[in-house]
Design an enzyme around this catalytic site. Structure first.
Site, PDB file in Angstrom:
ATOM      1  N   GLU A  91      41.804  50.876  40.697  1.00  0.00           N
ATOM      2  CA  GLU A  91      41.351  49.561  41.150  1.00  0.00           C
ATOM      3  C   GLU A  91      39.979  49.620  41.788  1.00  0.00           C
ATOM      4  OE1 GLU A  91      45.835  48.240  42.436  1.00  0.00           O
ATOM      5  OE2 GLU A  91      44.212  48.104  43.880  1.00  0.00           O
ATOM      6  N   HIS A 286      48.634  43.667  56.965  1.00  0.00           N
ATOM      7  CA  HIS A 286      49.460  42.661  56.304  1.00  0.00           C
ATOM      8  C   HIS A 286      50.590  43.403  55.612  1.00  0.00           C
ATOM      9  CE1 HIS A 286      46.425  39.707  57.132  1.00  0.00           C
ATOM     10  NE2 HIS A 286      45.510  40.453  56.543  1.00  0.00           N
ATOM     11  N   CYS A 329      44.742  47.628  48.024  1.00  0.00           N
ATOM     12  CA  CYS A 329      45.931  48.310  48.533  1.00  0.00           C
ATOM     13  C   CYS A 329      46.695  49.039  47.437  1.00  0.00           C
ATOM     14  CB  CYS A 329      46.868  47.349  49.256  1.00  0.00           C
ATOM     15  SG  CYS A 329      47.954  46.474  48.171  1.00  0.00           S
TER      16      CYS A 329
END
Ligand code: SF4
Length: 350
Positions: A91, A286, A329
């Site tokens: 990513e 989060h 993430c």
């Protein structure tokens, strides 16, 4: 699959030219085509002879890869998914903020380090990225021309792939490469001491260390790296380095409510970082799937920040970007690996 030209340094390109029986100066011509002109095939290298191009085509591919998939956040953050030549996924995030366009690159496929709060850590290690794979994440996104900053904060631990990370920085910052200032590049590490020492000597880019708690026992639980390379040792290395000039050192601190944001942590942090001219970046945690750690809340985050600033530690709260797409993430690549994303295939992304 043929090896790629993209991702080779000037020295390597010169050696490649000589190996193929081409003049030595072809190395510099190749670097110009690869890093300073916008072509994507060997056939377009118009100042090389037909025979030279044929010899290159026979043994090498150009080496650029378009993203296989992309997601865009409501705040404009984009997350790109690249497929590696081993059929894995990595990513890259592009984060627009005011005048800046920051690209967050991955340095490995998955990661060995097993940090408790990290989706990439849950994938385990699946391979190293080459310098070409790293630079391709910047060169092959639609925002390439607007990129102002680069952070090595995506998947993987950069100091666990240091040769290729240093090579990628060489390509990004050399006159024969993309000629970017190293002051626009930040490499983030969980603190592998031998890698840190080498990086400090061999690069001029900024350094960010993931700290997350000043206490040995707690850090061991959050980040197993603490067992082999305790943060105290990392800080001792940093204290031997002069960061008063243009090179910056910062510490990243993910805040877990009630776990690492107490007055005890404030005091220990101020003792640990005393004497280092640095910034402490607080990052909101989060919740991510399958991780029981507590998310932070705005009020306690502010209290923690103020307490740290009152102790003389320059502390800021990092703006949350791309939260709706889980930017940086590892979730997008995890889904791709699990086959949840429809078989990613190249598509135009604007
Ligand atoms: S936080 Fe970084 S070092 Fe830790 S597991 Fe995730 S990618 Fe690896």
């Amino acid at each position: 699959m043929k090896p790629a030209l993209f991702g080779k340094t000037l020295t390597e390109l010169t050696a490649t030219a000589v190996e193929l029986g081409l003049p030595k100066f072809t190395g510099k011509q190749l670097a110009d085509w690869l890093y300073q002109k916008e072509i994507s095939s060997i056939a377009e290298m118009s100042n090389l002879s037909k025979q030279a191009r044929a010899a290159l085509e026979e043994h090498y591919c150009f080496g650029l890869h378009a993203p296989a998939n992309a997601q865009e956040s409501v705040d404009g953050t984009k997350k790109y998914l690249f497929k590696t030549h081993t059929e894995k996924f990595i990513e890259t995030a592009m984060i627009p903020f005011q005048e800046r366009r920051t690209v967050c690159v991955s340095s490995q496929v998955g990661c060995k380090m097993g940090c408790l709060f990290c989706m990439t850590g849950k994938q385990g290690f699946q391979g190293q990225l080459s310098a070409g794979d790293i630079v391709n994440q910047i060169r092959s996104i639609p925002e390439f021309h607007d990129v102002t900053n680069i952070v090595y904060m995506g998947m993987g631990e950069p100091f666990d792939n240091l040769d290729e990370v240093l090579k990628s920085i060489d390509i990004l910052t050399s006159e024969w490469g993309f000629a970017m200032s190293p002051r626009r590049i930040t490499v983030s590490s969980i603190g592998i001491t031998p890698g840190l020492v080498r990086f400090l000597h061999e690069s001029e880019a900024h350094v960010a260390i993931s700290l997350h708690t000043p206490f040995h026992e707690e850090r061991q639980q959050l980040m197993p790296v603490q067992i082999a390379y305790p943060i105290e040792e990392v800080v001792d290395v940093l204290k031997t380095w002069d960061f008063r000039g243009q090179r910056r050192i910062s510490f990243e601190y993910i805040v877990f409510h009630g776990l690492n944001d107490t007055p005890r942590h404030v005091n220990a942090l101020s003792r640990l970082l005393a004497g280092i001219p640095c910034r402490l970046n607080l990052i909101r945690f989060h919740a991510i799937p399958g991780t029981p750690l507590p998310a932070t809340n705005e009020e306690s985050l502010q209290v923690f920040k103020d307490a740290l600033n009152n102790k003389g530690l320059l502390t800021t709260i990092r703006a949350s970007r791309g939260q709706d797409i889980f930017a940086a993430c590892g979730l997008l690549s995890t889904k791709a690996l699990a086959g949840e994303l429809a078989a990613p295939r190249p598509r135009p992304i604007v």
